[in-house]
Design a protein around this motif. Structure first.
Motif, short mmCIF file in Angstrom:
data_model
loop_
_atom_site.label_atom_id
_atom_site.label_comp_id
_atom_site.label_asym_id
_atom_site.label_seq_id
_atom_site.Cartn_x
_atom_site.Cartn_y
_atom_site.Cartn_z
N ARG A 150 -9.62 -28.39 10.60
CA ARG A 150 -11.03 -27.78 10.57
C ARG A 150 -12.09 -28.89 10.88
NH1 ARG A 150 -14.31 -27.23 5.70
NH2 ARG A 150 -15.87 -25.45 6.02
N ALA A 210 -14.76 -27.23 1.05
CA ALA A 210 -16.11 -26.82 1.00
C ALA A 210 -16.96 -28.10 0.94
CB ALA A 210 -16.12 -25.74 -0.33
N PRO A 234 -19.69 -26.62 4.37
CA PRO A 234 -19.31 -25.38 3.70
C PRO A 234 -18.52 -24.38 4.58
CG PRO A 234 -21.83 -26.08 4.10
CD PRO A 234 -20.80 -27.31 4.85
N LEU A 235 -17.82 -23.61 3.80
CA LEU A 235 -16.78 -22.71 4.11
C LEU A 235 -17.35 -21.52 4.70
CD1 LEU A 235 -14.38 -22.72 1.20
CD2 LEU A 235 -14.10 -23.60 3.34
N GLU A 236 -16.96 -20.93 6.02
CA GLU A 236 -17.53 -19.81 6.69
C GLU A 236 -16.53 -18.86 6.98
OE1 GLU A 236 -19.03 -21.22 10.23
OE2 GLU A 236 -20.23 -22.54 9.40
N ASP A 277 -13.23 -19.39 8.87
CA ASP A 277 -12.27 -20.44 8.28
C ASP A 277 -10.79 -19.95 7.87
OD1 ASP A 277 -13.75 -22.70 8.91
OD2 ASP A 277 -14.74 -22.52 6.56
N GLU A 294 -15.66 -18.20 -5.85
CA GLU A 294 -17.02 -17.84 -6.09
C GLU A 294 -17.40 -17.22 -7.27
OE1 GLU A 294 -20.54 -15.44 -3.53
OE2 GLU A 294 -18.37 -15.26 -2.96
N ARG A 319 -22.86 -19.12 -2.80
CA ARG A 319 -23.16 -18.72 -1.35
C ARG A 319 -24.46 -19.03 -0.96
NH1 ARG A 319 -20.61 -15.46 1.72
NH2 ARG A 319 -19.06 -14.97 0.08
N GLY A 379 -24.79 -16.94 3.81
CA GLY A 379 -23.50 -16.62 4.30
C GLY A 379 -22.44 -17.61 4.42
N ARG A 380 -22.43 -18.62 3.92
CA ARG A 380 -21.39 -19.71 3.86
C ARG A 380 -21.45 -19.89 2.37
NH1 ARG A 380 -22.74 -24.49 7.85
NH2 ARG A 380 -24.55 -24.88 6.48
N VAL A 414 -20.71 -22.91 -0.52
CA VAL A 414 -20.86 -24.48 -0.49
C VAL A 414 -20.30 -24.82 -2.11
CG1 VAL A 414 -22.70 -26.17 -0.91
CG2 VAL A 414 -23.14 -24.18 0.45
#
Length: 758
Positions: free
Chosen positions: A203, A435, A439-441, A444, A460, A467, A470-471, A473
């Motif tokens: 990644r 993350a 930041p995760l999307e 992923d 989360e 959030r 849309g990502r 963190v």
């Protein structure tokens, strides 16, 4: 045949050492020309090093990598697997100065060993460097800037490189190949963590514009391609046609003689190993003996030195992990010059560290996998030289089973390396680390697999991820990668310290009540400590140094609750085999103190400790209720269930490449949920790592092998070689050897009579 190797072996009559189970014929090399597109400097370096031609698997790997494939190489020990990835990496570096390569090794010693070999090529365009915990801070920036081949380990990649990927931007942008050496050791919890680290690497490399090819090398196991694809999440091409030569190999099995037939007691494995090692060295045979622990290696060395006398003792040496490269080079040099004839090593050095040219390898105790047995044997007789390969089993069931069934070592591999990325206890901390890196999307999931969405959502909900646009963190201010232990499924650990505050070691919090309870004897690097106080709330155990005269065994009451049944298969006679999720709860109620010298009990002491629960994977067997006329006692029928449970657990590592201590079990004449006689076998890690799933898949083979081990054991009522377990929380009470035979024959369909009937 080399005259150097033939002469010392010529005077050896293998039957003097034990039972000759095989004479493996020599195999000539399959040599091919160097690839026509090789850079002239690389071609010259190979020819200068005596490699004017390649083994066929080396060229096949190179060509597959050049065509854009990911490759897993699964060939024998000492077959030149490392050249499979070096060739491609060096060629790419010489063609493109911006190209970079990352080589991952399981140990720092192996990385240092390979660094010297890479430098020996003398290629001006290849600038190798190690980057690990021993790399001085003052040199780290220089490594990032100058090196185009970096040698490191999974721990440093997770903690030191990925969280600081911005500083590694140019390196990651040019990353063309990632090599993972000795990939077969990446299994269970460790392998599952490394899989997550490799997904994080993919990644982060993509974030910087890199898209590396992967090449993994592995010992011969049942599932190298599956292992490679699970580790990385990418498709792989297998390279398993071995082009390297092998000399004639005599395989000898030697069982320590029985001292007490009724109890199954045998002469010490260490004594037997020292006898064989000393006998070979005394005949001038260059020999390496492998032991499972540092202490065992030191004792074999000491016993052998006593047998050889002062003059002979000067020609043998211990050889273990922890030595500096200079110390290892000195030992290897003494071997090459003939000053040393023998070394005694721990299993750590079965990996690809070069120990020179040897004639015999003695495997003292089963090292944990058939692949490891072959790696140890492969240390001797390199190239076309003949060799002796000796196996000396320990007392436990798997060691003795393999002694009785040599084909399970010599024949087709059945053991599969298992790992999982769907265990939330392993995946969650790596998602936090990912993350923190970026930041995760939603996309992923490509890297982290089908468990990604569920685990990220739970993080989360817990507030660990926030959030934003849309990502997701990372909500913390620290580096979460530093809290991940790659060798544990749990991030919670207990610190073990002495009265002066000196750190002795650490242990998983979940195992602390059974291993670090007050009064427990804790062994660390050959020294014994007694636990004076265990503070679970503070995650701290206070210990004091004591003479090594006693060991302790906890008494554990276990309960297993079925949380979810995922699969069920019918077995003969109305029995059934199930697989699913369970919760295992342990309460440590007492401990026994035992004298080391003679295994005599000193006393039993009560404990008052909180219960520890574990949600994990399991398979379980249910039997039909006993017929009304049976009315068996708990000692008879409960003992049969208990003995069968131990026998299954004892041989499961042969199929799942794990340690017996990684597996838990429970047997009961009536389970509160099934309402039937039930045997549970479960993974000893939170969330599970696929061990019991493998047992479910291979159940009939596993049960047949367990039955054979019990039937062939000469003891009368059960011993460590068949149904006793060294880790049993019930102190091996009750056990019914004959009843276990009836039970296993019943579930295999060999008899119709219910095992509760006399």
């Amino acid at each position: 045949m080399s005259s150097r190797a033939a002469l010392p072996l010529a005077g050896i009559h293998p039957r003097e050492l034990g039972r000759v189970v095989a004479s493996l014929r020599p195999r000539p090399a399959s040599l091919v020309e160097l690839p026509p597109d090789l850079h002239p400097a690389l071609r010259e370096a190979l020819q200068r090093g005596g490699m004017g031609r390649l083994y066929s698997h080396q060229r096949e790997s190179y060509e597959r990598l050049r065509s854009g494939e990911n490759v897993v190489v699964s060939t024998a020990t000492a077959s030149g697997k490392s050249l499979c990835y070096k060739l491609f990496a060096f060629q790419t570096a010489l063609e493109d100065p911006r190209s970079r390569a990352l080589f991952l090794y399981p140990t720092k010693a192996l990385a240092q060993d390979q660094l010297g070999k890479i430098r020996a090529f003398g290629l001006r365009g290849v600038r190798p460097a190690t980057y690990d915990g021993d790399t001085p801070q003052s040199l780290r920036a220089d490594v990032r800037r100058r090196a185009n081949v970096v040698l490191t380990n999974p721990d440093m990649l997770s903690v030191g490189i990925l969280p600081n990927h911005d500083a590694w931007g140019p390196f990651l942008r040019g990353l063309g190949v990632v090599a993972v050496d000795e990939a077969h050791v990446l299994r269970g919890v460790f392998g599952s963590h490394v899989a997550a680290v490799l997904r994080r690497l993919r990644r982060v490399a993509r974030l910087h514009g890199g898209d590396p090819r992967f090449v993994l090398t592995s010992a011969t196991i049942a599932n190298p391609q599956e292992l490679a694809e699970t580790l990385t999440g990418l498709p792989f091409s297998p390279v398993d046609r071995d082009g390297a030569p092998s000399g004639e190999r005599r395989v000898i099995f030697r069982n320590p003689p029985l001292l007490d037939r009724e109890r199954g007691e045998r002469r010490s494995l260490l004594t037997e190993g020292a006898l064989v090692f000393a006998a070979l060295v005394a005949r001038g045979v260059r020999t390496i003996a492998f032991a499972r622990t540092r202490r065992a290696a030191e004792l074999i060395y000491r016993y052998a030195a006593d047998r050889l006398g002062p003059e002979g003792a000067r020609r043998i040496s211990p050889y273990r992990a922890g030595y500096t490269p200079g110390e290892r080079r000195e030992i290897e040099g003494r071997l090459f010059r003939g000053e040393l004839l023998g070394v005694v090593s721990t299993n750590a050095l079965e990996l690809g560290v070069d120990v020179g040219s040897l004639d015999a390898a003695v495997c003292c105790g089963y090292p944990g996998s058939v692949a490891s047995v072959w790696q140890q044997w492969g240390r001797a007789g390199r190239g076309e030289n003949p060799s002796l390969a000796v196996y000396i089993p320990g007392r436990d069931a798997l060691d003795q089973f393999l002694y009785e069934n040599p084909q399970r070592i010599l024949g087709r591999r059945v053991e599969a390396a298992r790992l999982t990325l769907e265990n939330p206890y392993i995946l969650a901390p790596h998602l936090l680390a990912a993350a923190h890196e970026a930041p995760l999307e939603p996309g992923d999931e490509e890297f982290f697999g089908p468990g990604y969405g569920r685990v990220a959502g739970e993080l989360e909900d817990a507030g660990a991820l926030l959030r934003s646009g849309g990502r997701l963190v990372y909500a913390g201010g620290d580096s979460p990668a530093r809290r991940i232990s790659l060798r544990s499924a749990s991030s919670e650990t207990v610190v073990i310290a002495d009265g002066e505050g000196e750190l002795v070691g650490t242990a998983e919090a979940a195992r602390a009540p059974s291993e670090l309870h007050p009064g427990a004897v804790y062994l660390h690097r050959g020294a014994a400590y007694e636990v004076e106080r265990l503070d679970l709330a503070a995650h701290r155990a206070l210990v004091r140094r004591v003479p090594d005269r006693f060991y302790t065994r906890p008494r554990v009451e276990t309960d297993v609750e079925i949380l979810e049944e995922l699969e069920v298969r019918p077995l003969p006679g109305g029995a059934a085999l199930h697989r699913g999720r369970v919760r295992a709860t342990d309460a440590v109620t007492h401990y026994k103190k035992v004298r080391v010298a003679d295994d005599r009990d000193v006393g039993v002491f009560p404990l008052d400790l909180p219960e520890v629960s574990l949600e994990t994977q399991a398979f379980w067997i249910t039997l039909p209720p006993p017929p009304p006329e049976a009315r068996p006692s708990f000692e008879v029928f409960g003992g049969a269930l208990h003995a069968a449970e131990h026998a299954l657990i004892g041989l499961l590592p042969l199929f799942a490449m794990c340690d017996r201590a990684d597996i838990g079990g429970l047997s009961t004449p009536v389970h509160r949920q099934t309402g039937r006689p039930t045997i549970f076998v479960y993974d000893g890690y939170p969330g599970g790592v696929g061990i019991s799933h493998r047992g479910f898949e291979a159940f009939f083979s596993l049960a047949r092998d367990a039955l054979g081990a019990i039937v062939r054991c000469p003891c009368e009522k059960g011993c460590p070689a068949c149904v006793q377990s060294p880790k049993c929380g019930n102190w091996n009470e009750p056990l019914n050897k004959e009843g276990a035979v009836r039970l296993l024959r019943f579930v295999l369909g060999q008899v119709d009579r219910h095992p509760a009937l006399p």
